[in-house]
Design a protein around this motif. Structure first.
Motif, PDB file in Angstrom:
ATOM      1  N   ASP A  30       0.559  -1.033   0.125  1.00 18.72           N
ATOM      2  CA  ASP A  30       0.034  -0.196   0.048  1.00 18.72           C
ATOM      3  C   ASP A  30       0.735   1.522   0.201  1.00 18.72           C
ATOM      4  OD1 ASP A  30      -2.189  -1.486  -0.296  1.00 18.72           O
ATOM      5  OD2 ASP A  30      -2.864  -1.003   2.120  1.00 18.72           O
ATOM      6  N   LEU A  33       2.172   1.822  -3.359  1.00 22.11           N
ATOM      7  CA  LEU A  33       1.652   2.249  -4.615  1.00 22.11           C
ATOM      8  C   LEU A  33       1.443   3.673  -4.421  1.00 22.11           C
ATOM      9  CD1 LEU A  33      -1.142   0.852  -6.112  1.00 22.11           C
ATOM     10  CD2 LEU A  33      -2.618   0.772  -4.175  1.00 22.11           C
ATOM     11  N   HIS A  34       0.444   4.041  -2.862  1.00 21.25           N
ATOM     12  CA  HIS A  34       0.601   5.440  -2.416  1.00 21.25           C
ATOM     13  C   HIS A  34       2.317   6.537  -2.998  1.00 21.25           C
ATOM     14  CE1 HIS A  34      -1.981   4.437   0.651  1.00 21.25           C
ATOM     15  NE2 HIS A  34      -2.530   3.940  -0.290  1.00 21.25           N
ATOM     16  N   THR A  38       1.256   9.370  -6.374  1.00 22.70           N
ATOM     17  CA  THR A  38       2.313  10.431  -6.464  1.00 22.70           C
ATOM     18  C   THR A  38       3.553  10.674  -7.601  1.00 22.70           C
ATOM     19  OG1 THR A  38       4.433  10.093  -5.174  1.00 22.70           O
ATOM     20  CG2 THR A  38       2.462  10.962  -3.889  1.00 22.70           C
ATOM     21  N   THR A 125      -3.771  17.825  -0.456  1.00 30.46           N
ATOM     22  CA  THR A 125      -3.428  16.765  -1.431  1.00 30.46           C
ATOM     23  C   THR A 125      -3.505  17.323  -3.161  1.00 30.46           C
ATOM     24  OG1 THR A 125      -4.718  15.121  -0.384  1.00 30.46           O
ATOM     25  CG2 THR A 125      -4.168  14.007  -1.870  1.00 30.46           C
ATOM     26  N   VAL A 128      -0.699  19.450  -3.937  1.00 32.62           N
ATOM     27  CA  VAL A 128       0.743  18.978  -3.744  1.00 32.62           C
ATOM     28  C   VAL A 128       1.002  18.243  -4.721  1.00 32.62           C
ATOM     29  CG1 VAL A 128       2.054  17.220  -2.822  1.00 32.62           C
ATOM     30  CG2 VAL A 128       0.908  18.497  -1.033  1.00 32.62           C
ATOM     31  N   VAL A 139       8.054  16.174  -1.308  1.00 34.89           N
ATOM     32  CA  VAL A 139       7.510  17.096  -0.749  1.00 34.89           C
ATOM     33  C   VAL A 139       6.673  15.519   0.715  1.00 34.89           C
ATOM     34  CG1 VAL A 139       4.794  17.655  -0.613  1.00 34.89           C
ATOM     35  CG2 VAL A 139       7.069  19.054  -0.943  1.00 34.89           C
ATOM     36  N   PHE A 140       6.060  14.596  -0.256  1.00 33.41           N
ATOM     37  CA  PHE A 140       5.704  13.472  -0.413  1.00 33.41           C
ATOM     38  C   PHE A 140       6.454  12.405   0.268  1.00 33.41           C
ATOM     39  CE2 PHE A 140       4.649   8.478  -0.542  1.00 33.41           C
ATOM     40  CZ  PHE A 140       3.545   9.079  -0.178  1.00 33.41           C
ATOM     41  N   TYR A 143       6.643  14.956   4.177  1.00 38.17           N
ATOM     42  CA  TYR A 143       5.578  15.279   5.241  1.00 38.17           C
ATOM     43  C   TYR A 143       4.764  14.076   5.317  1.00 38.17           C
ATOM     44  CZ  TYR A 143       6.973  19.644   5.108  1.00 38.17           C
ATOM     45  OH  TYR A 143       7.918  20.957   5.327  1.00 38.17           O
ATOM     46  N   TYR A 144       4.793  13.160   3.689  1.00 38.95           N
ATOM     47  CA  TYR A 144       4.085  12.473   4.226  1.00 38.95           C
ATOM     48  C   TYR A 144       5.280  10.997   5.189  1.00 38.95           C
ATOM     49  CZ  TYR A 144       0.601   9.010   3.247  1.00 38.95           C
ATOM     50  OH  TYR A 144      -0.018   7.486   3.549  1.00 38.95           O
ATOM     51  N   GLU A 145       4.991  10.732   4.318  1.00 35.37           N
ATOM     52  CA  GLU A 145       6.516   9.199   4.449  1.00 35.37           C
ATOM     53  C   GLU A 145       7.111   9.763   5.797  1.00 35.37           C
ATOM     54  OE1 GLU A 145       6.442   6.396   4.000  1.00 35.37           O
ATOM     55  OE2 GLU A 145       5.479   6.391   2.146  1.00 35.37           O
ATOM     56  N   GLU A 146       7.118  10.622   6.818  1.00 37.97           N
ATOM     57  CA  GLU A 146       8.379  11.027   7.014  1.00 37.97           C
ATOM     58  C   GLU A 146       9.864  10.557   7.442  1.00 37.97           C
ATOM     59  OE1 GLU A 146       5.052  11.337  10.169  1.00 37.97           O
ATOM     60  OE2 GLU A 146       4.966  12.541  10.622  1.00 37.97           O
ATOM     61  N   ALA A 170       9.510  24.319  -2.532  1.00 40.48           N
ATOM     62  CA  ALA A 170       8.040  23.653  -2.550  1.00 40.48           C
ATOM     63  C   ALA A 170       6.907  24.935  -1.391  1.00 40.48           C
ATOM     64  CB  ALA A 170       7.948  22.205  -2.375  1.00 40.48           C
ATOM     65  N   ARG A 171       6.945  25.326  -0.419  1.00 42.02           N
ATOM     66  CA  ARG A 171       6.793  25.487   0.861  1.00 42.02           C
ATOM     67  C   ARG A 171       6.444  27.373  -0.051  1.00 42.02           C
ATOM     68  NH1 ARG A 171       9.614  23.208   4.458  1.00 42.02           N
ATOM     69  NH2 ARG A 171      10.965  24.010   4.216  1.00 42.02           N
TER      70      ARG A 171
ATOM     71  N   PRO B   4       2.772  25.159   4.712  1.00 43.77           N
ATOM     72  CA  PRO B   4       1.470  24.490   4.521  1.00 43.77           C
ATOM     73  C   PRO B   4       1.529  23.853   5.014  1.00 43.77           C
ATOM     74  CG  PRO B   4       3.510  25.337   3.655  1.00 43.77           C
ATOM     75  CD  PRO B   4       3.176  25.477   4.300  1.00 43.77           C
ATOM     76  N   PHE B   5       2.189  22.889   5.029  1.00 46.46           N
ATOM     77  CA  PHE B   5       2.095  21.390   4.415  1.00 46.46           C
ATOM     78  C   PHE B   5       2.271  20.441   6.265  1.00 46.46           C
ATOM     79  CE2 PHE B   5       5.501  22.010   0.800  1.00 46.46           C
ATOM     80  CZ  PHE B   5       4.088  21.526  -0.112  1.00 46.46           C
ATOM     81  N   LEU B   8      -0.329  17.548   5.296  1.00 50.14           N
ATOM     82  CA  LEU B   8      -0.660  16.689   4.256  1.00 50.14           C
ATOM     83  C   LEU B   8      -0.422  15.441   4.603  1.00 50.14           C
ATOM     84  CD1 LEU B   8       0.212  16.861   1.725  1.00 50.14           C
ATOM     85  CD2 LEU B   8       2.624  16.393   1.527  1.00 50.14           C
ATOM     86  N   LYS B   9      -0.088  14.965   5.529  1.00 56.95           N
ATOM     87  CA  LYS B   9       0.146  13.868   6.296  1.00 56.95           C
ATOM     88  C   LYS B   9      -1.546  13.485   6.922  1.00 56.95           C
ATOM     89  CE  LYS B   9       2.057   9.658   8.324  1.00 56.95           C
ATOM     90  NZ  LYS B   9       3.181   8.883   8.817  1.00 56.95           N
ATOM     91  N   SER B  11      -3.842  14.783   5.581  1.00 58.45           N
ATOM     92  CA  SER B  11      -5.017  15.543   4.259  1.00 58.45           C
ATOM     93  C   SER B  11      -4.917  13.690   3.532  1.00 58.45           C
ATOM     94  CB  SER B  11      -4.580  15.773   3.466  1.00 58.45           C
ATOM     95  OG  SER B  11      -4.572  16.389   2.262  1.00 58.45           O
ATOM     96  N   ASP B  15      -7.252  10.697   1.875  1.00 54.84           N
ATOM     97  CA  ASP B  15      -7.659  10.242   0.583  1.00 54.84           C
ATOM     98  C   ASP B  15      -7.078   8.998   0.267  1.00 54.84           C
ATOM     99  OD1 ASP B  15      -8.282  13.404  -0.603  1.00 54.84           O
ATOM    100  OD2 ASP B  15      -6.437  14.074  -0.588  1.00 54.84           O
ATOM    101  N   PHE B  16      -6.008   8.664   0.717  1.00 54.93           N
ATOM    102  CA  PHE B  16      -5.950   7.726   0.215  1.00 54.93           C
ATOM    103  C   PHE B  16      -6.733   6.366   0.621  1.00 54.93           C
ATOM    104  CE2 PHE B  16      -1.237   8.692  -0.676  1.00 54.93           C
ATOM    105  CZ  PHE B  16      -1.516   9.319  -1.982  1.00 54.93           C
TER     106      PHE B  16
END
Lengths: 182, 143
Positions: A30, A33-34, A38, A125, A128, A139-140, A143-146, A170-171, B4-5, B8-9, B11, B15-16
């Motif tokens: 998963d 996939l994510h 992106t 989202t 981004v 960014v992904f 911020y998402y995967e940290e 990006a910011r 701004p992010f 994000l996580k 959000s 979505d996922f």
């Protein structure tokens, strides 16, 4: 990278590589996939590529050298595969020209049918996903995967200072975009 | 809000939601792996099979089906219920210039090249050098 219950990789036995890949898919498919989504911004393509990525993992498993965690290794394969895809002739000639038809004004914000913005959270989202790929990537991952900047540098093969610059840029891009929307 | 992010996580997680790698997709991967795994088996049977094939072509050129029945008669069953593999192997041998082929009566006839004949001789002698040669060929042909 958070790694609870890392699986042990022992490739001396060919039969168990299938099991290892099964385990890798259960743990990370998963996430992969994510990650792929992106990059390619299309659900079916993301699924196809993810499938290919795990087959690639199977083929390269004997080259995994335990210097990184297995997740980092899988991500690296995934990212390289995505970049190959985005560079491919098929993508550049076929998909991009199909995309041009998407740029009729009413559709311009829509990337994938599943990604129509519904509320504030989703619009972030969306923003981004609209960034150029080199910013979207960092960014992904950050911020998402940290992931730490050092890890991002390792899996993307991009210099750490470049990554810092891209995050900053990006910011800025995002802030400008949000100002415009308000 | 400085960054701004920050959200994000949260959000993206939303979505996922429900967007996951399906069991069918996982099975497709496993299926492919399994079919790839049957490939290395080529290594194990090829030495004898290869000799049999080359041997059967020593006197005359033959077409694929002829080779396959002859192998069968020799009790060489590597291609049993997997006849297609024989043609893959023949094709590889052709690429390696061990075999050459001609079309006649809508059939492809394979015969040994000079290089191929040398291999047959080498196989018969079975010296250490020859068997290294053969092993090399097998490895190349299995790729």
């Amino acid at each position: 990278m958070a790694e609870q219950g890392e699986i042990t990789i022992n490739v001396t036995n060919i039969e168990n590589t299938e099991q290892i890949i099964g385990q890798l898919m259960d743990d990370y498919s998963d996430d992969v996939l994510h990650l792929v989504f992106t990059y390619v911004r299309n659900q079916t393509t993301a699924e196809d590529l993810t499938q290919e990525i795990f087959i690639k993992c199977y083929e390269k498993l004997d080259q995994f050298n335990h210097q990184s965690s297995i997740k980092t290794w899988v991500y690296r394969i995934a990212i390289n595969h995505c970049k190959d895809y985005l560079r491919s002739w098929h993508y550049r000639k076929i998909i991009v020209s199909e995309r041009i038809s998407d740029y009729i004004p009413s559709k311009s914000k829509m990337i994938d049918e599943e990604f129509i913005s519904k509320n504030i959270a989703n619009s972030l989202t969306n923003a981004v996903m609209n960034l150029p790929v080199k910013y979207r990537e960092v960014v992904f991952l950050h911020y998402y995967e940290e992931l730490s900047l050092a890890t991002i540098s390792r899996i993307t093969a991009v210099n750490i200072n470049t990554i810092k610059t891209r995050l900053k840029r990006a910011r800025e891009l995002l802030k400008n975009q949000m100002k415009k929307e308000v | 809000m400085d960054d701004p992010f920050d959200n994000l996580k949260h959000s993206m997680k939303k979505d996922f939601e429900g967007f996951s790698f399906s069991e069918e997709r996982k099975n497709a991967v496993k299926e492919t792996i399994r079919s790839k795994q049957s490939h290395p088996e080529l290594h194990s049977w090829k030495e004898e099979t290869l000799i049999s094939i080359l041997d059967s072509l020593q006197d005359a050129s033959k077409h694929g089906y002829d080779i396959s029945t002859q192998l069968f008669r020799k009790n060489e069953r590597s291609f049993e219920s997997n006849e297609g593999q024989l043609y893959t192997l023949l094709h590889l041998l052709e690429n390696k210039k061990i075999l050459t082929s001609t079309w006649s009566d809508d059939r492809k006839y394979y015969s040994l090249t000079t290089k191929g004949k040398k291999y047959v001789v080498a196989c018969k002698h079975r010296g250490p050098q020859q068997s290294a040669l053969l092993k090399n060929l097998i490895e190349e042909a299995s790729l």
